[in-house]
Write a protein that holds these residues in place. Structure first.
Motif, PDB file in Angstrom:
ATOM      1  N   THR A 198       0.847  -1.191   0.000  1.00  0.00           N
ATOM      2  CA  THR A 198       0.000   0.000   0.000  1.00  0.00           C
ATOM      3  C   THR A 198       0.883   1.241   0.000  1.00  0.00           C
ATOM      4  OG1 THR A 198      -1.761  -1.132   1.216  1.00  0.00           O
ATOM      5  CG2 THR A 198      -1.804   1.279   1.204  1.00  0.00           C
ATOM      6  N   VAL A 199       0.699   2.079  -1.007  1.00  0.00           N
ATOM      7  CA  VAL A 199       1.399   3.365  -1.089  1.00  0.00           C
ATOM      8  C   VAL A 199       0.388   4.443  -0.720  1.00  0.00           C
ATOM      9  CG1 VAL A 199       2.585   5.007  -2.593  1.00  0.00           C
ATOM     10  CG2 VAL A 199       2.985   2.546  -2.868  1.00  0.00           C
ATOM     11  N   THR A 200       0.725   5.233   0.301  1.00  0.00           N
ATOM     12  CA  THR A 200      -0.192   6.255   0.807  1.00  0.00           C
ATOM     13  C   THR A 200       0.426   7.639   0.682  1.00  0.00           C
ATOM     14  OG1 THR A 200      -1.086   4.678   2.416  1.00  0.00           O
ATOM     15  CG2 THR A 200      -1.576   7.011   2.773  1.00  0.00           C
ATOM     16  N   LEU A 201      -0.293   8.537   0.017  1.00  0.00           N
ATOM     17  CA  LEU A 201       0.083   9.951   0.002  1.00  0.00           C
ATOM     18  C   LEU A 201      -0.337  10.507   1.353  1.00  0.00           C
ATOM     19  CD1 LEU A 201      -1.287  10.779  -3.584  1.00  0.00           C
ATOM     20  CD2 LEU A 201       1.001   9.954  -2.939  1.00  0.00           C
ATOM     21  N   VAL A 245      -0.758  -3.768  -5.736  1.00  0.00           N
ATOM     22  CA  VAL A 245      -0.517  -2.514  -5.019  1.00  0.00           C
ATOM     23  C   VAL A 245      -1.817  -1.731  -4.884  1.00  0.00           C
ATOM     24  CG1 VAL A 245       0.816  -0.363  -4.963  1.00  0.00           C
ATOM     25  CG2 VAL A 245       1.774  -2.381  -6.084  1.00  0.00           C
ATOM     26  N   VAL A 246      -2.008  -1.114  -3.728  1.00  0.00           N
ATOM     27  CA  VAL A 246      -3.094  -0.162  -3.507  1.00  0.00           C
ATOM     28  C   VAL A 246      -2.464   1.226  -3.368  1.00  0.00           C
ATOM     29  CG1 VAL A 246      -4.925   0.607  -1.948  1.00  0.00           C
ATOM     30  CG2 VAL A 246      -4.599  -1.847  -2.389  1.00  0.00           C
ATOM     31  N   LEU A 247      -2.973   2.179  -4.129  1.00  0.00           N
ATOM     32  CA  LEU A 247      -2.534   3.572  -4.035  1.00  0.00           C
ATOM     33  C   LEU A 247      -3.679   4.387  -3.468  1.00  0.00           C
ATOM     34  CD1 LEU A 247      -0.537   5.915  -4.675  1.00  0.00           C
ATOM     35  CD2 LEU A 247      -1.613   6.048  -6.935  1.00  0.00           C
ATOM     36  N   THR A 248      -3.426   5.118  -2.375  1.00  0.00           N
ATOM     37  CA  THR A 248      -4.484   5.878  -1.734  1.00  0.00           C
ATOM     38  C   THR A 248      -3.922   7.135  -1.095  1.00  0.00           C
ATOM     39  OG1 THR A 248      -6.416   5.675  -0.284  1.00  0.00           O
ATOM     40  CG2 THR A 248      -4.345   4.720   0.508  1.00  0.00           C
ATOM     41  N   LEU A 290     -10.961   1.590   1.281  1.00  0.00           N
ATOM     42  CA  LEU A 290      -9.729   0.822   1.477  1.00  0.00           C
ATOM     43  C   LEU A 290     -10.007  -0.662   1.645  1.00  0.00           C
ATOM     44  CD1 LEU A 290      -7.300   2.967   3.667  1.00  0.00           C
ATOM     45  CD2 LEU A 290      -6.952   2.114   1.351  1.00  0.00           C
ATOM     46  N   ASP A 291     -11.087  -0.997   2.328  1.00  0.00           N
ATOM     47  CA  ASP A 291     -11.432  -2.413   2.494  1.00  0.00           C
ATOM     48  C   ASP A 291     -11.674  -3.058   1.134  1.00  0.00           C
ATOM     49  OD1 ASP A 291     -11.229  -2.293   5.229  1.00  0.00           O
ATOM     50  OD2 ASP A 291     -13.376  -1.982   5.563  1.00  0.00           O
ATOM     51  N   ARG A 292     -12.417  -2.362   0.280  1.00  0.00           N
ATOM     52  CA  ARG A 292     -12.714  -2.912  -1.040  1.00  0.00           C
ATOM     53  C   ARG A 292     -11.448  -3.000  -1.900  1.00  0.00           C
ATOM     54  NH1 ARG A 292     -14.373  -6.677  -3.917  1.00  0.00           N
ATOM     55  NH2 ARG A 292     -14.949  -6.149  -6.066  1.00  0.00           N
ATOM     56  N   ALA A 293     -10.624  -1.947  -1.865  1.00  0.00           N
ATOM     57  CA  ALA A 293      -9.375  -1.949  -2.642  1.00  0.00           C
ATOM     58  C   ALA A 293      -8.448  -3.066  -2.161  1.00  0.00           C
ATOM     59  CB  ALA A 293      -8.681  -0.596  -2.534  1.00  0.00           C
ATOM     60  N   ASN A 294      -8.365  -3.247  -0.844  1.00  0.00           N
ATOM     61  CA  ASN A 294      -7.511  -4.306  -0.304  1.00  0.00           C
ATOM     62  C   ASN A 294      -8.028  -5.694  -0.680  1.00  0.00           C
ATOM     63  OD1 ASN A 294      -5.490  -2.784   0.995  1.00  0.00           O
ATOM     64  ND2 ASN A 294      -6.819  -2.396   2.749  1.00  0.00           N
ATOM     65  N   ALA A 295      -9.354  -5.850  -0.703  1.00  0.00           N
ATOM     66  CA  ALA A 295      -9.927  -7.139  -1.100  1.00  0.00           C
ATOM     67  C   ALA A 295      -9.601  -7.450  -2.562  1.00  0.00           C
ATOM     68  CB  ALA A 295     -11.441  -7.128  -0.887  1.00  0.00           C
TER      69      ALA A 295
END
Length: 256
Positions: A13-16, A49-52, A185-190
């Motif tokens: 997970t990349v977080t701004l 990867v999740v970008l958020t 985030l839950d949906r993106a992580n799933a």
């Protein structure tokens, strides 16, 4: 650092992380993002990867307070840094899911469009606001928007500089799916976890095919397949996938 990288199994997970500025991208952040994605690209254990963005927003674009000043050479260098950042998402072979809530403006929207999948809140607010501050679009905005929307509709959005809701972006085909802001985030992580269990080499090749498609003739696309497919047939995941199909069981892909 105002950009963070966390790993959970095969998902990164990349977080701004600049919520007090709606995650507006400072020059330092624009330098850090491609470094993190290069690190991800080199780590074979990461398979999605999740970008958020931290807090209530995805990204308010480049930090306007840092714009201007310096000469032409300095401005060109800043634009190249911005380009390197967006390019790093497109060149990362594994799937990237953008989780968008709140504002997603300017190069923030370019970053989302550079991802492979966009999950957005219905009330997210997308905008290319360049005309409002006397600039032409950057970060590949016109190219990415035209590619996804078509020239005339892309022009209407960029010329007007208006906000587009997550629901409208979904209706336009600029968002993959909608989810409540609190569940983004839950949906993106799933989704990322599901992709991380998929045959990674297959997804890498698929992403490369899509990246090449816009500049290819049909015959060039077929020529690329002729090289890719014999290589994929030699992979462990192909053998596992075909064995699982024949044995009527769920495949256990390793990414090899």
């Amino acid at each position: 650092m105002t950009v963070t990288l966390e790993s959970n199994g095969n998902v990164a997970t990349v977080t701004l992380d600049r919520p007090e500025k709606k995650n507006a991208l400072s020059l330092a952040m624009r330098v850090d993002v491609p470094k993190l994605f290069e690190q991800i690209q080199d780590d074979v254990s990461i398979r999605a990867v999740v970008l958020t963005g931290s807090g209530r927003d995805f990204c308010a674009g480049a930090d306007v307070s840092e714009m201007g000043g310096g000469g032409i050479a300095d401005s060109m260098a800043r634009v190249e840094i911005l380009h390197r950042m967006v390019r790093s998402l497109i060149r990362t072979d594994i799937p990237i899911i953008a989780a968008v809530r709140g504002v997603c403006i300017g190069v923030g929207w370019s970053m989302a469009l550079a991802c492979d999948y966009v999950v957005a809140a219905p009330d997210a607010r997308f905008q290319f606001a360049f005309r409002h501050i006397g600039l032409a679009p950057d970060g590949g905005a016109v190219h990415l928007l035209s590619q996804n929307l078509g020239m005339l509709r892309a022009k209407a959005l960029v010329y007007s500089g208006r906000f587009v809701s997550g629901q409208e972006a979904m209706d336009m085909g600029l968002v993959s799916e909608l989810a409540h802001a609190d569940g983004i985030l839950d949906r993106a992580n799933a989704l990322a976890a599901e992709l991380a269990q998929s045959p990674t080499l297959s997804l890498r090749m698929i992403k490369r095919q899509f990246a090449a498609a816009e500049a290819q003739t049909f015959e060039e696309a077929l020529a690329g397949e002729k090289i890719m497919q014999p290589l994929m047939i030699r992979s462990d995941d192909f053998r596992e996938g075909t064995s699982a199909f024949k044995e009527k069981r769920k495949a256990q892909f390793t990414g090899q």
